[in-house]
Design a protein around this motif. Structure first.
Motif, short mmCIF file in Angstrom:
data_model
loop_
_atom_site.label_atom_id
_atom_site.label_comp_id
_atom_site.label_asym_id
_atom_site.label_seq_id
_atom_site.Cartn_x
_atom_site.Cartn_y
_atom_site.Cartn_z
N ASN A 52 -25.02 -18.37 94.35
CA ASN A 52 -26.73 -18.35 94.67
C ASN A 52 -27.11 -19.88 95.40
O ASN A 52 -26.37 -20.78 95.37
N ILE A 109 -31.52 -17.41 95.85
CA ILE A 109 -30.97 -16.41 96.99
C ILE A 109 -29.66 -16.27 96.85
O ILE A 109 -28.69 -17.17 96.67
N CYS A 132 -30.24 -7.98 100.48
CA CYS A 132 -30.94 -8.04 99.29
C CYS A 132 -32.56 -7.57 99.47
O CYS A 132 -33.16 -7.99 100.71
N GLU A 142 -35.37 -11.19 95.40
CA GLU A 142 -34.93 -12.40 94.81
C GLU A 142 -35.70 -13.08 93.57
O GLU A 142 -36.78 -12.66 93.24
#
Length: 399
Positions: free
Chosen positions: A22, A41, A136, A139
Motif C-alpha cells: 500500500n 491506496i 480499485c 480505498e
C-alpha cells in the motif's frame, strides 16, 4: 461509502510513505470530511495483472476463522482485513489504540492522478516493484494518528525488542536512543504531518533526514529545554510515553500466541490444507516420525488453533506504532488525551498511541514463513562456520 474521490481531489493528497502492498497519502486540503485523515491506496505488482477486488479465502482459510462470524461472512479480502482488525486485534491490543478505518469510493482518474503526483517521491526500487492499482473502486480512509491539530508528533516502529520490551524505563530509553541513532525505516519523526527524521519509503533510505543542530532547532518550538538538550528531552518524552501507555506489554502478549514457532506450526498447516507435509518428507521418515508425529496426530481443532494463533502473532510482529504529542496548555484539564509530565523541561504533553499495519496474514504465507526461517538458520550456520574457520586453520599446524 457515499463520499467519492474524483480526479480534481488528487492534488490534495500528498505522499506520506509506503509498504509492500500500500501507499499512504496524507490530506492537505480544507474539506472537513478529510482534514486529519490519511488514505491507504493499494498497489499492484508490475509482474502480475492487477484486479480491483479480490475474493476472500479458500476452504482452509475460512476454516481458520470459522469461530469469527464477522470475518467468515466477508465477501472480499479488504472487508475481511478490516473485520480482522476490529474483531481480533482490537480486543487484544486495546480498542483505544486501534483504528480500522472506513472505505471510500475512488475513481480511476483519481488513482491515475495520484500515481503521477507521487512518482517523484517514491523510492526507485518501490516504483520498479509495484504501481498504483488503478482498478480499485474504493480505498481505506483512516484518521491520521500521527498528528494533533497544530502539534508535533513522533512515529516509532518496533526495534531492538530485548530492550524495548523489557519493561525497564532505562532499557526502553536505550532502545529509543538506538533507534534514533540509526533510524532507517524503524524510527520516524513528523512535525505537523511532514517527515523531518527517518526513512521515507522503506528500506534504509533517509531522504528527508534532519541531523544534529538542524533537528535540535526544529524542536525548540515545542520542547523548552536548555541549549543542546532538545533532542535528548524529545527521546525522553518518547520513552515516557512507551512506558506509561503499556502498549508494548499488550503487543508482547499477542506475539506470545506463537507458542510452537513456525517449525512447529508448519506441520499443523499441512494437516489443515490436507497436503502431505513437505517438511517431514525432506527430513526423512525416521526423523520426522520421531520428532513431529505428535503434531500430526492432534485433533483438527488444535491444529486450527496453532495456525490461527501463529498468524495473529505474525500480524503483531509486523505492525507499527505511532505515538503523537502535543504540549498541554497551562490550566487545560479538560483534554480527552492521556498526559505525560516531562520533569527535565517542566512541561506537560498530551499523547496518544495507535497501532497501524494490522493486516491479516493469509494462510498461504505459512510456507513462506517456514522457508524464510530456514534461510535465516542457514545464514546463521554459515556465518558461525566462517567465523570459526581461521581457528581451525591455525590449529591444524604449520610446516
Amino acid at each position: 461509502m457515499e463520499v467519492a474521490l474524483l480526479e480534481n481531489d488528487a492534488s490534495h493528497w500528498v505522499y506520506r510513505g509506503e509498504g509492500a502492498e500500500n501507499l499512504v497519502l496524507a490530506y492537505n486540503g480544507s474539506s472537513p470530511l478529510f482534514v486529519g485523515k490519511v488514505l491507504r491506496i493499494r498497489k499492484a505488482s508490475r509482474k502480475v495483472a492487477a484486479s480491483g477486488t479480490e475474493q476472500w479465502g479458500n476452504g482452509p482459510e475460512r476454516l481458520i476463522w470459522k469461530d469469527d462470524p464477522d470475518i467468515l461472512s466477508s465477501p472480499l479480502k479488504e472487508i475481511a482485513q478490516q473485520r480482522f482488525v476490529q474483531s481480533v486485534m482490537a480486543p487484544r491490543l486495546g480498542s483505544q489504540h486501534i483504528d480500522a478505518g472506513i472505505y471510500v469510493l475512488v475513481s480511476r482518474e483519481f488513482l491515475e492522478s495520484v500515481e503521477k503526483n507521487v512518482l517523484c517521491q517514491r523510492p526507485p526500487w518501490r516504483i520498479e516493484a509495484a504501481k498504483v492499482n488503478t482498478d480499485c473502486d474504493y480505498e481505506l480512509l483512516l484518521s491520521d494518528h500521527s498528528v494533533f491539530p497544530r502539534s508535533i508528533i513522533a512515529q516509532v516502529s518496533e526495534y531492538g525488542p530485548l530492550d524495548l520490551f523489557s519493561g525497564s524505563k532505562k532499557e526502553i530509553h536505550k532502545a529509543v536512543k538506538a533507534l534514533f541513532t540509526t533510524p532507517q525505516n524503524n524510527f520516524r519523526v513528523f512535525l505537523n504531518g511532514s517527515l523531518i527524521y527517518g526513512g521515507s519509503g522503506g528500506g534504509t533510505d533517509s531522504t528527508s533526514l534532519m541531523v544534529g543542530e538542524e533537528f535540535e532547532d526544529v524542536l525548540k518550538c515545542v520542547i523548552q529545554a536548555d541549549i543542546g538538550m532538545h533532542t535528548e528531552s524529545f527521546l525522553q518524552l518518547v520513552t515516557e510515553a512507551v512506558s506509561k501507555s503499556g502498549v508494548l506489554d499488550r503487543l508482547l502478549e499477542v506475539q506470545k500466541l506463537d507458542i510452537f514457532d513456525i517449525e512447529g506450526a508448519i506441520h499443523a498447516y499441512y494437516d489443515i490444507v490436507s497436503k502431505p507435509c513437505r517438511v517431514c518428507r525432506d527430513l526423512g521418515e525416521d526423523i520426522a516420525s520421531h520428532r513431529f508425529s505428535s503434531l500430526h496426530s492432534i485433533p483438527s481443532d488444535e491444529s486450527l488453533k496453532i495456525v490461527r494463533d501463529y498468524l495473529i502473532a505474525a500480524t503483531a510482529k509486523d505492525c507499527s506504532l505511532i505515538i503523537s504529542f502535543a504540549p498541554r496548555k497551562d490550566g487545560d484539564s479538560a483534554s480527552p488525551y492521556d498526559n505525560i509530565y516531562l520533569a527535565s523541561t517542566d512541561q506537560s504533553f498530551d499523547y496518544k498511541a495507535y497501532f497501524i499495519d494490522l493486516d491479516m496474514k493469509p494462510l498461504k504465507k505459512m510456507e513462506y514463513y517456514y522457508e524464510l526461517d530456514q534461510k535465516i538458520v542457514s545464514c546463521y550456520i554459515q556465518t558461525m562456520n566462517t567465523e570459526h574457520q581461521p581457528e581451525k586453520i591455525a590449529s591444524s599446524g604449520g610446516l
